[in-house]
Design a protein around this motif. Structure first.
Motif, PDB file in Angstrom:
ATOM      1  N   LYS A  87       0.834  -1.213   0.000  1.00  0.00           N
ATOM      2  CA  LYS A  87       0.000   0.000   0.000  1.00  0.00           C
ATOM      3  C   LYS A  87       0.866   1.259   0.000  1.00  0.00           C
ATOM      4  N   LYS A  88       1.994   1.207   0.706  1.00  0.00           N
ATOM      5  CA  LYS A  88       2.907   2.346   0.712  1.00  0.00           C
ATOM      6  C   LYS A  88       3.463   2.573  -0.694  1.00  0.00           C
ATOM      7  N   ARG A  89       3.827   1.493  -1.362  1.00  0.00           N
ATOM      8  CA  ARG A  89       4.328   1.581  -2.737  1.00  0.00           C
ATOM      9  C   ARG A  89       3.295   2.226  -3.646  1.00  0.00           C
ATOM     10  N   GLU A  90       2.045   1.795  -3.526  1.00  0.00           N
ATOM     11  CA  GLU A  90       0.961   2.343  -4.350  1.00  0.00           C
ATOM     12  C   GLU A  90       0.777   3.835  -4.094  1.00  0.00           C
ATOM     13  N   LYS A  91       0.780   4.220  -2.826  1.00  0.00           N
ATOM     14  CA  LYS A  91       0.587   5.635  -2.484  1.00  0.00           C
ATOM     15  C   LYS A  91       1.766   6.480  -2.953  1.00  0.00           C
ATOM     16  N   LEU A  92       2.980   5.966  -2.798  1.00  0.00           N
ATOM     17  CA  LEU A  92       4.156   6.698  -3.283  1.00  0.00           C
ATOM     18  C   LEU A  92       4.092   6.883  -4.793  1.00  0.00           C
ATOM     19  N   TYR A  93       3.661   5.842  -5.486  1.00  0.00           N
ATOM     20  CA  TYR A  93       3.537   5.931  -6.946  1.00  0.00           C
ATOM     21  C   TYR A  93       2.505   6.982  -7.334  1.00  0.00           C
ATOM     22  N   LEU A  94       1.338   6.936  -6.694  1.00  0.00           N
ATOM     23  CA  LEU A  94       0.293   7.918  -7.012  1.00  0.00           C
ATOM     24  C   LEU A  94       0.743   9.334  -6.675  1.00  0.00           C
ATOM     25  N   LEU A  95       1.468   9.486  -5.577  1.00  0.00           N
ATOM     26  CA  LEU A  95       2.033  10.803  -5.252  1.00  0.00           C
ATOM     27  C   LEU A  95       3.009  11.251  -6.342  1.00  0.00           C
ATOM     28  N   ALA A  96       3.842  10.330  -6.817  1.00  0.00           N
ATOM     29  CA  ALA A  96       4.787  10.656  -7.883  1.00  0.00           C
ATOM     30  C   ALA A  96       4.045  11.090  -9.148  1.00  0.00           C
ATOM     31  N   VAL A  97       2.947  10.407  -9.465  1.00  0.00           N
ATOM     32  CA  VAL A  97       2.128  10.791 -10.620  1.00  0.00           C
ATOM     33  C   VAL A  97       1.557  12.194 -10.401  1.00  0.00           C
ATOM     34  N   GLY A  98       1.048  12.450  -9.200  1.00  0.00           N
ATOM     35  CA  GLY A  98       0.482  13.764  -8.903  1.00  0.00           C
ATOM     36  C   GLY A  98       1.505  14.879  -9.048  1.00  0.00           C
ATOM     37  N   TYR A  99       2.681  14.662  -8.489  1.00  0.00           N
ATOM     38  CA  TYR A  99       3.723  15.687  -8.605  1.00  0.00           C
ATOM     39  C   TYR A  99       4.206  15.829 -10.049  1.00  0.00           C
ATOM     40  N   PHE A 100       4.233  14.734 -10.792  1.00  0.00           N
ATOM     41  CA  PHE A 100       4.591  14.791 -12.209  1.00  0.00           C
ATOM     42  C   PHE A 100       3.568  15.636 -12.959  1.00  0.00           C
ATOM     43  N   ARG A 101       2.285  15.373 -12.709  1.00  0.00           N
ATOM     44  CA  ARG A 101       1.219  16.126 -13.381  1.00  0.00           C
ATOM     45  C   ARG A 101       1.263  17.609 -13.009  1.00  0.00           C
TER      46      ARG A 101
END
Length: 166
Positions: A87-101
């Motif tokens: 779950k931490k991996r998933e949240k970190l990935y989604l955060l990375a997508v958000g910051y990328f966007r």
């Protein structure tokens, strides 16, 4: 010769296009996820967490900047209490997508590298890291081009002023 010129124009077009492999999410999907969260608000913890994760996914993949910022805020708030590495991996990935966007590429790269520390072979994270690196490189090249153009204009202005003076 035509093939080489075509490839040149294609590579220039690719350089200036904003094509990445990340999906976009429409506002109706975001609205559906928000409705789902509101409906299970009184429900069990696990179902509610799943709905919130779907909403977070939809928000960071939205075309609207305020949705992306909301998704980032939701994920940032929930990350400290996350104990499961998956779950931490998933949240970190989604955060990375958000910051990328949102255009914060250094923060996005930092987060995706944390994902890859948890799961080094995760193709989604590897693909995002490649897109981040590409965007950072492109921004750097464009910045250098702007600086060189400005320096050229200033030098040209000075040369013209000196030529008029003589």
């Amino acid at each position: 010769m035509e093939v080489k010129i075509g490839k040149l124009f294609g590579s220039v077009a690719d350089f200036f296009s904003d094509s990445d492999q990340l999906p976009w999410c429409d506002s109706d999907i975001v609205a559906g996820c928000e409705k789902e969260v509101a409906e299970v608000d009184k429900g069990s913890g696990e179902l509610k967490n799943e709905c919130i994760m779907r909403l977070s996914w939809a928000l960071v993949h939205s075309r609207r900047a305020d949705d992306v910022q909301r998704g980032i805020a939701m994920l940032e708030a929930s990350l400290p209490t996350t104990t499961s590495p998956l779950k931490k991996r998933e949240k970190l990935y989604l955060l990375a997508v958000g910051y990328f966007r949102s255009g914060d590429y250094p923060r996005s790269r930092e987060l995706v590298e944390q994902c890859l520390m948890i799961e080094p072979d995760w193709r989604q994270a590897q693909s995002l890291k490649k897109a981040i690196e590409s965007r950072i490189t492109k921004d750097g090249v464009i910045g250098i081009g702007i600086a060189v153009t400005a320096a050229g204009l200033i030098a040209g202005g000075i040369a013209a002023a000196l030529a008029r003076k003589n």
